[in-house]
Design a protein around this motif. Structure first.
Motif, PDB file in Angstrom:
ATOM      1  N   LEU A   1      -8.295  -2.611  -2.138  1.00 28.63           N
ATOM      2  CA  LEU A   1      -8.017  -1.394  -2.329  1.00 28.63           C
ATOM      3  C   LEU A   1      -7.173  -1.400  -3.626  1.00 28.63           C
ATOM      4  CD1 LEU A   1      -7.430   0.175   0.920  1.00 28.63           C
ATOM      5  CD2 LEU A   1      -9.264   0.846  -0.567  1.00 28.63           C
ATOM      6  N   LEU A   2      -6.139  -2.038  -3.657  1.00 22.62           N
ATOM      7  CA  LEU A   2      -5.222  -2.163  -4.772  1.00 22.62           C
ATOM      8  C   LEU A   2      -5.803  -2.680  -6.062  1.00 22.62           C
ATOM      9  CD1 LEU A   2      -1.573  -3.255  -3.367  1.00 22.62           C
ATOM     10  CD2 LEU A   2      -2.385  -1.090  -3.832  1.00 22.62           C
TER      11      LEU A   2
ATOM     12  N   ALA B   1      -5.833  -4.675   1.672  1.00 20.01           N
ATOM     13  CA  ALA B   1      -4.777  -4.282   0.562  1.00 20.01           C
ATOM     14  C   ALA B   1      -5.245  -4.761  -0.547  1.00 20.01           C
ATOM     15  CB  ALA B   1      -3.360  -4.902   1.160  1.00 20.01           C
TER      16      ALA B   1
ATOM     17  N   LEU C   1       0.760  -1.115  -0.128  1.00 22.21           N
ATOM     18  CA  LEU C   1       0.047  -0.026   0.241  1.00 22.21           C
ATOM     19  C   LEU C   1       1.187   1.221   0.083  1.00 22.21           C
ATOM     20  CD1 LEU C   1      -2.829  -1.037   2.466  1.00 22.21           C
ATOM     21  CD2 LEU C   1      -3.168  -0.566   0.176  1.00 22.21           C
TER      22      LEU C   1
ATOM     23  N   ALA D   1      -2.252   1.742   5.360  1.00 19.45           N
ATOM     24  CA  ALA D   1      -0.978   1.164   5.539  1.00 19.45           C
ATOM     25  C   ALA D   1      -0.583   1.389   7.005  1.00 19.45           C
ATOM     26  CB  ALA D   1       0.083   1.319   4.728  1.00 19.45           C
TER      27      ALA D   1
ATOM     28  N   LEU E   1      -4.267   5.443   0.585  1.00 15.38           N
ATOM     29  CA  LEU E   1      -3.725   4.139   0.554  1.00 15.38           C
ATOM     30  C   LEU E   1      -2.635   4.034   1.748  1.00 15.38           C
ATOM     31  CD1 LEU E   1      -3.422   2.868  -3.092  1.00 15.38           C
ATOM     32  CD2 LEU E   1      -5.268   2.350  -1.548  1.00 15.38           C
TER      33      LEU E   1
END
Lengths: 356, 296
Positions: B159-160, B156, B22, B211, B207
């Motif tokens: 989102l990614l 993660a 992230l 993290a 993002l």
């Protein structure tokens, strides 16, 4: 009267010497020593002021060395902290283990080690460029940090390490706090004179050519290998010697001083003042490192709110970088131009155009 | 090393992988669109994390809602920084932009403890989405996977995945790719590069906030420093010529650390740095990078 003065050979000689380009640097060195004397014999200047001044002078050596990379060779490095820390730790280890060792021998060892490290980084810089080089040197600095942190028998780990006792420079002569201060002033003066010479020589011009365009520089017969190595070796030597001097003055060091924040602060000091001017770098270093401990800590409000000052430094840094690419030196230059302009306008208004 | 330890070490690395990917993705997104490395990334993320902690822990809100609030704050900060600072600089070069972000880092690190005076070092972070762990058997070995780490990995991946899908299939993604290849030409082709870069800064901040929130350390203004250094290294290790390569770098780094830590916990990071630096020396453009062609 005037005629007499001109005839007097001693005065003429002094007048000649004082116009020498080195003179201002030597005056600067002498001025710092005068400040030390004022602290020793009068209550005008505080004990802590001199301490802060000595540290700022060490940082100025690092920043001047860094300007070879940033201002002349056009290389970006974030490994400064590691090199300064290395100089500090070698010095403390040597002085503690072999007590009574001549300091210049220690410095010689620091010099040799820093030349080796500089060579290694220089060779790396031939393969990797730009922002990548900055990140690789940052990684290298982290390697040093890990060593400082974990090699506890040499470095004392995260608590840091210190030594007591004096610094011998010649058999029978050892330096206390004041002596070390004078030594730092001498080294600073000598190193800025060396820098002044070097950057105004073919070497400096070759580095500058390399900064503007590596391909064009190579076409003109400038060896990238030679000058990149030279720039990194010089920067590393300055950093390590400054670290060593700092150690002899503070007599204490810990790993937390040598993180990326320090490298960034040196970078900020260089950019803030103007990367290619020695005085600019001094102003930048003073602003980043010296201003707070020297003057502003006396103001109670600022002492209780240390965040305010660091924030202001950050904001000024942003503003200078946004609007004055040449740093504070350019700002001073512009102010001077502005004032001169105003004065001449005023004269024109007062006496008419033809009189000027 | 037996198989059980091997598998367990890999599972243990999952949380680090999620976090560093992230953080790394934000760095590469900004590098590709604005051609600078953002030193303030970690500080923006820390700010977002503090906002999330303020709402989630001090004010007792739902953790997920507070996480979203933290992300939104970082999103807004990204837009503001790009619009009012990075873009306004008078012909600032890459090193100058880099230093501007360093100034931002100074400002943020000092302002955070003042704004969030209620959050101290003893405040529990928003890190506890769940407790306990998922125990299972793989290849005859007993493995445990904490739910906390599982949630971080899920976050993660989601989102990614969303951002990568957006890069591939939306108009914004096309704009980002165009800006990354050449900003001037993209502008001439009618891409609104201002919106593109502002959104990149915003998404990078959001993002990185996730993290920061999934990080298992105490809260302090400099908590993202290490993640950021690893992020930079991961970028160079993977290569900055594509968006996916730095993520691979971010996968390698925690795995190497965790395997080195089996033998020596104190020197694990040093070993990782040495290995990564050697790899970068062998392949200066990154493991999966293409050579940047320089024009004279």
């Amino acid at each position: 009267m005037i005629k007499n003065k001109m005839k007097n050979p001693l005065v003429a000689k002094i007048a000649k010497v004082s116009k020498h380009p080195y003179a201002t640097f030597i005056y600067f060195g002498l001025a710092t020593v005068v400040l030390l004397l004022l602290q020793m014999f009068t209550p005008l200047i505080k004990y802590s002021f001199v301490g802060a001044l000595a540290q700022t002078m060490c940082y100025a050596i690092v920043a001047v060395g860094f300007s070879y990379l940033l201002g002349y060779a056009g290389l970006s490095s974030l490994g400064t902290a590691g090199f300064v820390g290395l100089g500090s730790y070698i010095t403390v280890y040597m002085l503690r283990t072999y007590s009574g060792m001549n300091y210049f021998v220690v410095m010689l060892i620091v010099l040799v080690v820093s030349i080796i490290i500089g060579l290694i980084v220089g060779f790396i810089s031939l393969r990797i460029e730009g922002i990548f080089l900055a990140i690789v040197t940052l990684g290298l600095s982290e390697v040093f940090y890990q060593v400082f942190m974990n090699a506890t028998e040499f470095t004392g780990g995260s608590n840091g390490t210190s030594f007591t006792g004096e610094v011998n420079i010649f058999p029978g002569i050892s330096l206390g706090r004041e002596g070390v201060f004078i030594m730092i002033a001498v080294f600073l003066t000598a190193m800025i004179i060396m820098t002044f010479n070097l950057v105004n020589s073919p070497t400096g011009r070759a580095m500058l050519a390399m900064k503007n365009s590596t391909s064009a520089a190579q076409a003109m017969g400038i060896s990238l290998l030679k000058y990149r190595l030279l720039a990194f070796i010089l920067a590393t030597i300055y950093a390590a010697i400054a670290g060593s001097l700092l150690m002899t003055f503070n007599k204490y060091t810990d790993p937390k001083s040598w993180t990326i924040m320090f490298s960034l602060n040196i970078l900020a000091a260089c950019l803030l003042g103007g990367t290619r001017s020695i005085w600019g770098i001094f102003i930048g270093t003073f602003f980043v490192f010296g201003l707070t401990p020297m003057f502003l800590n006396d103001i109670v409000f600022l002492r209780n709110n240390p965040w305010l000052l660091s924030t202001i430094i950050g904001v000024v840094l942003i503003l200078v970088l946004m609007f004055y690419k040449g740093g504070l030196m350019q700002l001073l230059h512009d102010i001077k131009k502005f004032v001169n302009n105003k004065i001449s306008k005023r004269r024109e208004f007062k006496y008419g155009k033809d009189e000027i | 090393m037996d198989l059980g330890l091997f598998l367990q070490t890999i599972v243990n690395s999952f949380q680090g992988i999620a976090m560093y990917s992230l953080a790394t993705f934000g760095i590469v997104l900004i590098f590709r669109t604005s051609a600078t490395t953002n030193f303030a990334q970690g500080a923006i993320a820390t700010f977002g994390c503090y906002v999330a902690t303020q709402f989630g822990v001090i004010n007792g809100m739902n953790l997920w809602v507070s996480l979203v609030l933290g992300m939104l704050t970082a999103f807004a900060l990204g837009v503001i920084i790009d619009n009012f600072i990075i873009r306004r600089g008078k012909d600032v070069n890459a090193a100058g932009k880099q230093m501007i972000t360093m100034g931002l880092l100074l400002v943020f690190t000092n302002i955070i403890p003042v704004i969030f005076s209620m959050i101290t070092i003893t405040t529990p972070a928003t890190k506890n989405f769940a407790t306990g762990s998922f125990n299972f058997t793989l290849l005859g070995q007993d493995i445990y996977w904490p739910y906390q780490s599982m949630i971080c990995v899920l976050l993660a991946v989601v989102l990614l995945g969303a951002v990568f899908a957006a890069l591939k299939f939306t108009k914004w993604g096309l704009g980002v790719r165009a800006t990354a290849s050449n900003e001037t030409v993209a502008k001439m082709m009618g891409v609104n590069t201002k919106v593109i870069t502002a959104l990149s800064w915003a998404i990078a901040g959001a993002l990185a906030t996730v993290a920061a929130c999934s990080m298992q350390t105490v809260l302090n203004p400099a908590m993202m420093g290490k993640a950021q250094t690893y992020g930079f290294l991961a970028c160079v290790l993977g290569g900055l010529s594509s968006f996916i390569a730095p993520i691979i770098g971010a996968i390698i780094i925690p795995v190497v650390i965790n395997f080195a830590a089996i033998y020596t916990s104190a020197w694990a990071e040093l070993i990782m740095f040495c290995i990564v630096l050697l790899l970068i020396l062998i392949r200066p453009n990154g493991l999966f990078g293409k050579k940047f062609i320089k024009k004279v």
